[in-house]
Design an enzyme around this catalytic site. Structure first.
Site, PDB file in Angstrom:
ATOM      1  N   VAL A 166     -20.470   0.798  -4.662  1.00  0.00           N
ATOM      2  CA  VAL A 166     -20.809  -0.169  -4.498  1.00  0.00           C
ATOM      3  C   VAL A 166     -22.355  -0.861  -3.838  1.00  0.00           C
ATOM      4  CG1 VAL A 166     -20.079  -2.309  -2.504  1.00  0.00           C
ATOM      5  CG2 VAL A 166     -18.788  -0.621  -3.447  1.00  0.00           C
ATOM      6  N   LYS A 225       1.069  -1.119  -0.288  1.00  0.00           N
ATOM      7  CA  LYS A 225      -0.317  -0.445  -0.243  1.00  0.00           C
ATOM      8  C   LYS A 225       1.034   1.336   0.048  1.00  0.00           C
ATOM      9  CE  LYS A 225      -4.866   1.142   0.378  1.00  0.00           C
ATOM     10  NZ  LYS A 225      -5.923   0.458   0.720  1.00  0.00           N
TER      11      LYS A 225
HETATM   12  P1  NAD Z   1     -18.674   5.724  -2.397  1.00  0.00           P
HETATM   13  O1  NAD Z   1     -18.411   6.628  -1.884  1.00  0.00           O
HETATM   14  O2  NAD Z   1     -19.156   5.075  -4.246  1.00  0.00           O
HETATM   15  O3  NAD Z   1     -19.956   5.306  -1.285  1.00  0.00           O
HETATM   16  C1  NAD Z   1     -20.451   5.107  -0.038  1.00  0.00           C
HETATM   17  C2  NAD Z   1     -21.612   5.835   0.061  1.00  0.00           C
HETATM   18  O4  NAD Z   1     -21.411   5.963   1.832  1.00  0.00           O
HETATM   19  C3  NAD Z   1     -21.589   7.544  -0.776  1.00  0.00           C
HETATM   20  O5  NAD Z   1     -23.359   7.496  -1.622  1.00  0.00           O
HETATM   21  C4  NAD Z   1     -21.929   8.462   1.205  1.00  0.00           C
HETATM   22  O6  NAD Z   1     -22.787   9.645   0.563  1.00  0.00           O
HETATM   23  C5  NAD Z   1     -22.066   7.122   2.054  1.00  0.00           C
HETATM   24  N1  NAD Z   1     -21.979   7.984   2.999  1.00  0.00           N
HETATM   25  C6  NAD Z   1     -20.917   8.495   3.468  1.00  0.00           C
HETATM   26  N2  NAD Z   1     -20.910   8.433   4.695  1.00  0.00           N
HETATM   27  C7  NAD Z   1     -22.501   8.280   5.573  1.00  0.00           C
HETATM   28  C8  NAD Z   1     -23.117   7.739   6.758  1.00  0.00           C
HETATM   29  N3  NAD Z   1     -22.080   7.997   8.026  1.00  0.00           N
HETATM   30  N4  NAD Z   1     -24.388   7.222   6.629  1.00  0.00           N
HETATM   31  C9  NAD Z   1     -25.079   7.043   5.660  1.00  0.00           C
HETATM   32  N5  NAD Z   1     -24.249   6.720   4.258  1.00  0.00           N
HETATM   33  C10 NAD Z   1     -22.833   8.091   4.294  1.00  0.00           C
HETATM   34  O7  NAD Z   1     -17.827   4.519  -1.594  1.00  0.00           O
HETATM   35  P2  NAD Z   1     -17.725   2.844  -2.664  1.00  0.00           P
HETATM   36  O8  NAD Z   1     -16.661   3.132  -3.965  1.00  0.00           O
HETATM   37  O9  NAD Z   1     -19.282   2.829  -2.683  1.00  0.00           O
HETATM   38  O10 NAD Z   1     -17.506   2.035  -1.386  1.00  0.00           O
HETATM   39  C11 NAD Z   1     -17.777   1.716  -0.338  1.00  0.00           C
HETATM   40  C12 NAD Z   1     -17.490   1.656   0.719  1.00  0.00           C
HETATM   41  O11 NAD Z   1     -16.677  -0.887   0.176  1.00  0.00           O
HETATM   42  C13 NAD Z   1     -16.207   1.775   1.237  1.00  0.00           C
HETATM   43  O12 NAD Z   1     -16.302   1.095   2.681  1.00  0.00           O
HETATM   44  C14 NAD Z   1     -15.241   1.430   0.292  1.00  0.00           C
HETATM   45  O13 NAD Z   1     -14.233   1.077   1.028  1.00  0.00           O
HETATM   46  C15 NAD Z   1     -15.670  -0.237   0.192  1.00  0.00           C
HETATM   47  N6  NAD Z   1     -14.579  -1.020  -0.890  1.00  0.00           N
HETATM   48  C16 NAD Z   1     -15.634  -0.545  -2.099  1.00  0.00           C
HETATM   49  C17 NAD Z   1     -14.624  -1.533  -3.148  1.00  0.00           C
HETATM   50  C18 NAD Z   1     -15.016  -0.233  -4.426  1.00  0.00           C
HETATM   51  O14 NAD Z   1     -14.547  -1.883  -5.587  1.00  0.00           O
HETATM   52  N7  NAD Z   1     -15.642   0.505  -4.717  1.00  0.00           N
HETATM   53  C19 NAD Z   1     -13.979  -2.142  -2.968  1.00  0.00           C
HETATM   54  C20 NAD Z   1     -13.357  -2.944  -2.247  1.00  0.00           C
HETATM   55  C21 NAD Z   1     -14.044  -2.181  -0.607  1.00  0.00           C
END
Ligand code: NAD
Length: 365
Positions: free
Chosen positions: A186, A82
């Site tokens: 996601v 990382k």
């Molecule tokens: P994203 O930023 O697109 O979505 C996160 C959502 O959560 C946003 O819509 C945001 O407004 C909302 N949010 C933030 N704070 C909040 C709260 N207090 N209450 C309710 N909603 C809230 O991110 P993502 O890419 O969808 O990833 C989501 C999670 O999955 C993260 O923890 C990320 O690390 C993990 N993840 C993502 C991937 C990927 O492929 N994108 C892969 C592995 C893990």
């Protein structure tokens, strides 16, 4: 620095920790290579305004070790690494900075491959790609794997089916209520899949516009962000922040299972034990959200073989990941140990086996 590298609580026999400074662009970055036993270390680059360099070091050590586990659990021929760039991604990001970062990555000669993470976009990665081949997560070109979110969502969806089969002996999600925290990249894809499989959704997000959109197309009920923990649901799906399984939320949750993509869901390992003691099935986050890194791995594979992104290979790896999840759930039940502990045991065994093989090869050479 209040702690030194070797006595940091997050130092776990990392193979290498590299600090980079570039006066012209102000780049201050640390790349941590935890393990290359299974292949080149792969893990994203986080740009964050760390208060101290000690804080940045802690983060990169912890995250790089996590990548070794995630890559091993997904059965990828990749080790764990990382990188962190110290700075405010909104105020201090320049193409020059990412070119300097690309040069830093290049000095490691392929021991480490960088990709997107918090504060770092596909555009930033594309800048670094101009100066080094050792970056992944590209948008364009035959080998590019593109947005990992749909594959991450597919992995979490299939994991939900695995859990439903185990707990409720059913092949779809009819009659089950799922409380979703976050409907972003996601969460949005996941909501569509869960809805289609018959689940009743209760959703929340701080982005009210996005929330209304997803709720409308999935026929979901909307609740306020903090109310999500009190929803009378069968499954809680954390799709936003880390550490939402903590001492405060534990007593509020009445679900039978936790299945969601968010990283680092357990505030502490003790919370994993508490969930297990209460009979709540926790599907370990870094196991079930491995679809995204599998997608990235396909890009590395295409690069190494000179081929193109291969969806069939991604599908085969996702299938294998689900088998590993089943193994974790089964062992957790028979060995009477929390699922996250079983996942760690399996990941460590795979890393150690690869290290032993590598040592044997080196001795034979
Ligand atoms: P994203 O930023 O697109 O979505 C996160 C959502 O959560 C946003 O819509 C945001 O407004 C909302 N949010 C933030 N704070 C909040 C709260 N207090 N209450 C309710 N909603 C809230 O991110 P993502 O890419 O969808 O990833 C989501 C999670 O999955 C993260 O923890 C990320 O690390 C993990 N993840 C993502 C991937 C990927 O492929 N994108 C892969 C592995 C893990």
């Amino acid at each position: 620095m209040s702690t030194t590298l070797f006595d940091s609580p997050s130092f776990a026999n990392h193979e290498g920790v590299h600090a980079f400074f570039d006066e012209k662009t102000g780049l201050r970055a640390v790349i941590a290579v935890h393990s290359t036993a299974r292949g080149p270390a792969v893990g994203g680059t986080r740009m964050w305004n760390y208060a101290t360099s000690a804080e940045a070091l802690e983060d990169v050590l912890r995250l790089s070790r996590g990548m070794s586990y995630k890559n091993a659990i997904a059965d990828l021929e990749m080790g764990g690494g990382k990188s962190v760039i110290i700075g405010d991604s909104r105020a201090q990001k320049t193409p020059e900075l990412f070119a300097a970062f690309g040069r830093a990555v290049d000095t490691l000669g392929g021991t480490y491959y960088a990709a997107e993470d918090v504060g770092v976009s596909v555009e930033d990665v594309a800048v670094a790609r101009k100066v080094t081949p050792y970056v992944l997560g590209l948008k364009d070109g035959p080998e590019a794997s593109g947005d990992p979110s749909p594959v991450t969502a597919e992995g979490v969806f299939r994991s939900t089916l695995v859990v439903a089969r185990r707990l409720w002996k059913q092949d779809d999600l009819t009659g089950l209520t799922i409380a979703m925290q976050g409907v972003g990249h996601v969460g949005g894809y996941l909501a569509d899949k869960l809805h289609k499989a018959g689940a009743r959704l209760v959703v929340t997000d701080v982005n009210t516009e996005l929330l209304a959109e997803v709720a409308a197309r999935t026929n979901a009920e909307i609740v306020a962000p903090d109310a999500i923990y009190d929803v009378k649901a069968d499954i809680y799906a954390p799709c936003a922040l880390g550490a939402t399984l903590n001492a405060q939320t534990l007593d509020r949750l009445t679900v039978k299972a936790v299945v969601g993509p968010a990283n680092n869901q357990l505030a502490t390992p003790e919370i994993g034990e508490a969930l297990f003691a209460r009979g709540v099935l926790y599907a370990p986050d870094y196991v079930i959200n491995g679809g995204g890194i599998i997608n990235v791995a396909s890009e590395l594979r295409a690069r190494q073989a000179g081929g193109a992104y291969d969806p069939a290979w991604v599908e085969a790896k996702l299938g294998r990941l689900m088998e590993t999840l089943e193994e974790i759930l089964e062992r957790s039940a028979t060995e009477k140990r929390p699922t996250d502990q079983i996942a760690a045991v399996i990941a460590e065994a795979r890393i150690e086996a690869a290290a032993a093989e590598r040592d044997a090869r080196r001795r034979a050479a």
